[in-house]
Scaffold this active site. Structure first.
Site, PDB file in Angstrom:
ATOM      1  CG  ASN A  34      86.079  -0.915  16.172  1.00 54.98           C
ATOM      2  OD1 ASN A  34      86.446   0.184  16.572  1.00 54.98           O
ATOM      3  ND2 ASN A  34      85.189  -1.660  16.823  1.00 54.98           N
ATOM      4  CG  ASP A  88      78.392  -5.616  15.257  1.00 55.76           C
ATOM      5  OD1 ASP A  88      77.880  -5.020  16.224  1.00 55.76           O
ATOM      6  OD2 ASP A  88      78.484  -5.108  14.116  1.00 55.76           O
ATOM      7  CE  LYS A  96     102.496 -15.783  19.854  1.00 57.09           C
ATOM      8  NZ  LYS A  96     103.909 -15.650  19.576  1.00 57.09           N
ATOM      9  CG  PHE A 121      77.439   7.984  17.079  1.00 55.34           C
ATOM     10  CD1 PHE A 121      77.042   8.421  18.326  1.00 55.34           C
ATOM     11  CD2 PHE A 121      78.187   8.837  16.269  1.00 55.34           C
ATOM     12  CE1 PHE A 121      77.379   9.677  18.779  1.00 55.34           C
ATOM     13  CE2 PHE A 121      78.535  10.106  16.715  1.00 55.34           C
ATOM     14  CZ  PHE A 121      78.133  10.525  17.972  1.00 55.34           C
ATOM     15  CE  LYS A 168      73.409   0.144  11.827  1.00 46.18           C
ATOM     16  NZ  LYS A 168      74.770   0.575  11.549  1.00 46.18           N
ATOM     17  CE  LYS A 201      71.426  -0.900  16.775  1.00 49.84           C
ATOM     18  NZ  LYS A 201      72.840  -1.071  17.051  1.00 49.84           N
TER      19      LYS A 201
END
Ligand code: CTP
Length: 398
Positions: free
Chosen positions: A209, A279, A289, A323, A337, A341
């Site tokens: 990301n 995730d 490859k 975060f 969250k 969490k």
């Protein structure tokens, strides 16, 4: 923050030396006691008398002038200093510090001091960008010396670019954030995760990301400055880890991050999970490859462990901060969250906003607490956001 602090200001031979006169004035205005040391070449640009008047103190220009005094003096100064600030710092002084040379009053003081040393480069853009200067700056940073980024713009040599001496007011702000910082995290171990994770598909490809690691690294840096023992666990980034870390653990994948976090969790007083953990990971890693064939391809993904959720379940004394990077219904998702969490508070990033989230030097965040309170912070540098987050951790520690 500078009230009553003893600042040794080293002025070296740059055309910007005259701007340091204003710097002395501002430091004095903040309540600092200023002792100026000028190198021989600095005296070619500006007279010691200017600094003498502004600092209300004798200026030291040459350690060999009074042999009976300097020997004691350079050590005494080095011991007494709360901060040694070199502004402007030429490429030459930076090279000397990097090499450990101590052949005049300023360089001997720098080597002898145990106080924080801050260097403010000012030079021609090509000198600044020269790989040798950059390497020397890197060596300074690795030794725990703070190096302020020069400003960009018109330079006295006629060029335009990086190398300009920053505004004295900005230097004071920078110094203030370093020297005056309360050691309010002394004795605490702070575990921070940063950056993205990379989930390999084959030897040349991965899923990841846009996380740059800047927010997590800023947190680590500010926590170090505030006296914490900092363990930074980081996915791949292109930024240098801050100086003074207790441990730096580079990882690639979510599974590696999970292992490193769990190994360091028990000893941590505070855990801040700024990392953007992928995730999902490819179910199968292809050792060779993958060649293109047919019309398309499908990669089967499996879920990665939610590291923060695991910590929430294991949590004992630890302060747990997460975060949330959101694009839709940010507050609702962040609150969910926070509960799931088992966090003390969560820092919400609306990544669709300009000046927030990935890659940016600034961030716009909301802090959501367990009791439902929400605090909206203005757009700030990630460094200041980091301090704001650490400020909010403190009450949980006491
Ligand atoms: N996090 C984690 N492990 C994961 C995913 C996320 O530890 N596998 C942590 C992040 O470091 C962050 C918080 O959980 O502190 C929230 O991350 P975010 O990506 O916003 O949320 P997710 O839980 O992954 O939920 P979703 O992707 O569905 O928004």
């Amino acid at each position: 923050m500078l009230e009553g602090k003893f600042v040794v200001l080293g002025v070296t031979g740059s055309i910007a030396a005259y701007k340091s006169a204003e710097l002395v004035r501002l430091l004095k205005k903040q309540g600092a006691l200023v002792q100026v040391i000028m190198t021989e070449s600095a005296c070619e640009f500006i007279k010691p008398l200017t600094f003498q008047v502004l600092s209300q103190n004798q200026v030291i220009t040459d350690m060999f002038r009074e042999p009976s005094k300097w020997e004691v003096e350079h050590v005494a100064l080095a011991d007494r200093a709360d901060l040694v600030l070199i502004a402007p710092a030429t490429a030459n002084i930076i090279a000397k510090i990097a090499a450990g040379i101590a052949d005049d009053m300023l360089t001997t003081t720098i080597l002898a001091t145990r106080a924080k040393v801050v260097v403010v480069p000012a030079m021609n853009v090509h000198m600044y960008e020269h790989p040798i200067t950059q390497r020397n700056i890197q060596r300074l940073k690795e030794s725990g010396i703070e190096v302020m980024k020069p400003a960009e713009g018109f330079l006295a040599c006629g060029y335009t670019g990086k190398g300009r001496f920053p505004e004295p007011a900005d230097i004071v702000k920078f110094v203030d954030s370093i020297v005056g910082r309360a050691q309010d995290l002394k004795g605490k171990t702070v575990l921070i995760t940063a950056g993205p994770t990379r989930e390999p598909v084959d030897p040349v490809r991965f899923i990841s990301n846009h996380s740059s690691g800047k927010m997590g690294y800023a947190l680590a840096r500010q926590a170090v400055l505030r006296g914490a023992r900092v363990v930074l666990i980081s996915g791949p980034t292109s930024i240098d880890p801050p100086a003074g870390l207790y441990k730096f653990i580079p990882v690639e994948t979510a599974l590696e991050m999970e292992k490193a976090v769990l190994e360091n969790f028990t000893q941590a007083h505070v855990v801040i999970k700024a990392a953007a953990v992928a995730d999902f990971r490819p179910k199968n890693y292809n050792p060779g490859k993958i060649k293109k064939q047919g019309g398309g391809m499908v990669i089967e993904l499996v879920k990665n462990p939610d590291i923060l959720q695991e910590l929430g379940e294991k949590k004992q004394h630890q302060v747990l901060v997460g975060f949330a990077a959101e694009t839709d219904e940010p507050e609702k998702n962040a609150k969910e969250k926070l509960e799931r969490k088992n966090l003390d508070f969560i820092v919400l990033n609306d990544v669709t906003q300009e000046g927030a989230g990935f890659g940016s030097d600034t961030n716009i965040v909301k802090i959501i607490y367990r009791d439902g309170r929400t605090e909206i912070l203005p757009k700030m540098l990630k460094r200041d956001v980091a301090d704001a987050i650490l400020d909010r951790v403190l009450p949980y520690l006491n």
